[in-house]
Write an enzyme that holds these catalytic residues in place. Structure first.
Site, PDB file in Angstrom:
ATOM      1  N   ALA A  99      26.605  32.977  -3.089  1.00 42.23           N
ATOM      2  CA  ALA A  99      25.950  32.914  -1.782  1.00 42.23           C
ATOM      3  C   ALA A  99      26.341  31.579  -1.157  1.00 42.23           C
ATOM      4  O   ALA A  99      26.452  30.572  -1.860  1.00 42.23           O
ATOM      5  CB  ALA A  99      24.441  32.982  -1.972  1.00 42.23           C
ATOM      6  N   GLY A 100      26.555  31.549   0.158  1.00 44.88           N
ATOM      7  CA  GLY A 100      26.982  30.311   0.805  1.00 44.88           C
ATOM      8  C   GLY A 100      28.481  30.318   1.065  1.00 44.88           C
ATOM      9  O   GLY A 100      28.987  29.512   1.825  1.00 44.88           O
ATOM     10  N   GLY A 102      29.866  33.035   2.270  1.00 45.43           N
ATOM     11  CA  GLY A 102      30.078  34.035   3.314  1.00 45.43           C
ATOM     12  C   GLY A 102      29.798  35.440   2.840  1.00 45.43           C
ATOM     13  O   GLY A 102      30.448  36.395   3.275  1.00 45.43           O
ATOM     14  N   SER A 104      27.187  37.407   3.366  1.00 42.28           N
ATOM     15  CA  SER A 104      26.634  38.329   4.375  1.00 42.28           C
ATOM     16  C   SER A 104      27.741  38.815   5.303  1.00 42.28           C
ATOM     17  O   SER A 104      27.898  40.022   5.525  1.00 42.28           O
ATOM     18  CB  SER A 104      25.567  37.638   5.231  1.00 42.28           C
ATOM     19  OG  SER A 104      24.613  37.023   4.423  1.00 42.28           O
ATOM     20  N   ASP A 147      32.492  33.181  10.720  1.00 45.80           N
ATOM     21  CA  ASP A 147      32.520  33.805   9.393  1.00 45.80           C
ATOM     22  C   ASP A 147      33.059  35.235   9.470  1.00 45.80           C
ATOM     23  O   ASP A 147      33.854  35.666   8.636  1.00 45.80           O
ATOM     24  CB  ASP A 147      31.139  33.749   8.729  1.00 45.80           C
ATOM     25  CG  ASP A 147      29.995  34.130   9.671  1.00 45.80           C
ATOM     26  OD1 ASP A 147      30.259  34.450  10.846  1.00 45.80           O
ATOM     27  OD2 ASP A 147      28.837  34.122   9.209  1.00 45.80           O
TER      28      ASP A 147
HETATM   29  O1  PMV Z   1      26.157  28.048   7.094  1.00 43.03           O
HETATM   30  P1  PMV Z   1      27.555  28.430   7.397  1.00 43.03           P
HETATM   31  O2  PMV Z   1      28.501  28.144   6.289  1.00 43.03           O
HETATM   32  O3  PMV Z   1      27.696  29.813   7.901  1.00 43.03           O
HETATM   33  O4  PMV Z   1      28.038  27.489   8.587  1.00 43.03           O
HETATM   34  C1  PMV Z   1      27.369  27.423   9.802  1.00 43.03           C
HETATM   35  C2  PMV Z   1      28.160  26.567  10.726  1.00 43.03           C
HETATM   36  C3  PMV Z   1      27.570  26.341  12.096  1.00 43.03           C
HETATM   37  O5  PMV Z   1      28.604  25.766  12.897  1.00 43.03           O
HETATM   38  C4  PMV Z   1      26.423  25.354  12.017  1.00 43.03           C
HETATM   39  C5  PMV Z   1      27.089  27.638  12.729  1.00 43.03           C
HETATM   40  C6  PMV Z   1      28.195  28.592  13.121  1.00 43.03           C
HETATM   41  O6  PMV Z   1      27.904  29.807  13.117  1.00 43.03           O
HETATM   42  O7  PMV Z   1      29.320  28.182  13.444  1.00 43.03           O
END
Ligand code: PMV
Length: 314
Positions: A99-100, A102, A104, A147
């Site tokens: 998790a973390g 990507g 989802s 993502d």
């Molecule tokens: O939490 P992560 O790894 O999906 O990163 C989010 C990054 C942000 O720039 C804070 C938000 C985004 O959707 O770009």
């Protein structure tokens, strides 16, 4: 009964997180760890979801965004249903990443890819990306969509929120090490925190964002020219600006300091901050930096760039 598998990768930000939420160009890449989605026709009309990694089995799709575990794929099927009737199918996801990374977004894209193929929806890459991004917004209300862009297109991409992602050239075998803190970042909370800081100190935050924009442009050039020293320097600068935005954490700082101490030429947090992962650039020192990350309490992985959505088996 027809059955097939599609898979999509996880992702990391290289440059530009947080500023990306405000429409600034960013650079992110797909990793070589993937989410697999198997779809199998059923003889009845039900849509059944299994996410064994999340403890969900035999869940009957009902279109409601209830638990976090089922919401992303449910939102995905809701969006696809606007295009064609999705019924008589069993869908099972299996992740090879943490998790973390990507999970989802890659499950959303892998599910779209698999259903696109099974139901012959004929979605283009851009339509897959846009549908996936809508599904994510349906669930979490915020996010740049980077993502989904990485999971769909793969490789290294340049991305401006809401626009079509642009694959960019990058050197093979970038000596990147990922360090996982083991702490789940709360992306929505951190995005709100930056919004609050921007509200309070608009000029200061705007200035930070404009510096990040320059770093992203420099990063694109350094990647195209395989200028590893410049990349490392830009990573350090980008991290300094993320610290100014107050999104780093003691755990991330510990892994970054350990990487620098072991010979990394650049290191930064990647993503929302507050936990999840950091990246270190370590030419000739990936082993030493991996060991240092481990000694500092993190989990190291090679930061290998991976392919986007693909159908595995027909
Ligand atoms: O939490 P992560 O790894 O999906 O990163 C989010 C990054 C942000 O720039 C804070 C938000 C985004 O959707 O770009």
């Amino acid at each position: 009964m027809k059955e097939l598998i599609a898979s999509a990768p996880g992702k990391f930000y290289f440059f530009g997180e947080h500023a990306a939420v405000y429409g600034i160009k960013s650079i992110a890449f797909a990793i070589d760890q993937r989410m697999y989605c198997t779809v199998k026709e059923r003889s009845d009309k039900k849509v059944i979801l299994n996410f064994p990694d999340l403890g969900v089995s035999g869940w009957q799709y009902d279109g409601k965004l209830q638990s976090r575990e089922t919401a992303f794929v449910t939102a995905t099927i809701n969006r696809l249903s606007a295009r064609a009737k999705i019924s008589g199918v069993e869908l099972t996801t299996k992740s090879e990443m943490k998790a973390g990374f990507g999970t989802s977004s890659s499950s959303v894209v892998a599910a779209i890819g698999a259903l696109n193929e099974l139901f012959g929806l004929g979605l283009s890459k851009e339509e897959i990306f846009r549908t996936g991004y809508q599904a994510v917004i349906d669930v979490q209300g915020t996010g740049s969509g980077y993502d989904i862009a990485c999971a769909t297109y793969g490789g290294m991409i340049e991305y401006v929120k809401g626009n079509v992602p642009k694959p960019i050239p990058y050197p093979k075998n970038i000596p990147l090490v990922v360090g996982y803190t083991g702490i789940k970042a709360d992306t929505v909370k951190l995005v709100k925190q930056v919004a609050a800081l921007k509200e309070k100190h608009p000029e200061h935050v705007r200035h930070i964002f404009s510096q990040i924009e320059k770093i992203v442009n420099g990063g694109e050039k350094a990647l195209a020219e395989n200028d590893v020293d410049a990349l490392g320097e830009l990573m350090n600068q980008n991290h300094g600006l993320l610290v100014e935005l107050n999104v780093s954490s003691p755990e991330l700082e510990k892994l970054i300091a350990a990487s620098n101490g072991a010979g990394a030429i650049g290191a930064k947090l990647s993503g929302a901050g507050g936990g999840d992962c950091m990246l270190a650039l370590a030419p000739g020192k990936t082993k030493e930096v991996s060991e240092a990350i481990k000694s500092a309490g993190g989990t190291p992985f090679p930061g290998i760039v991976g392919e986007g959505l693909r159908v595995e088996k027909k």
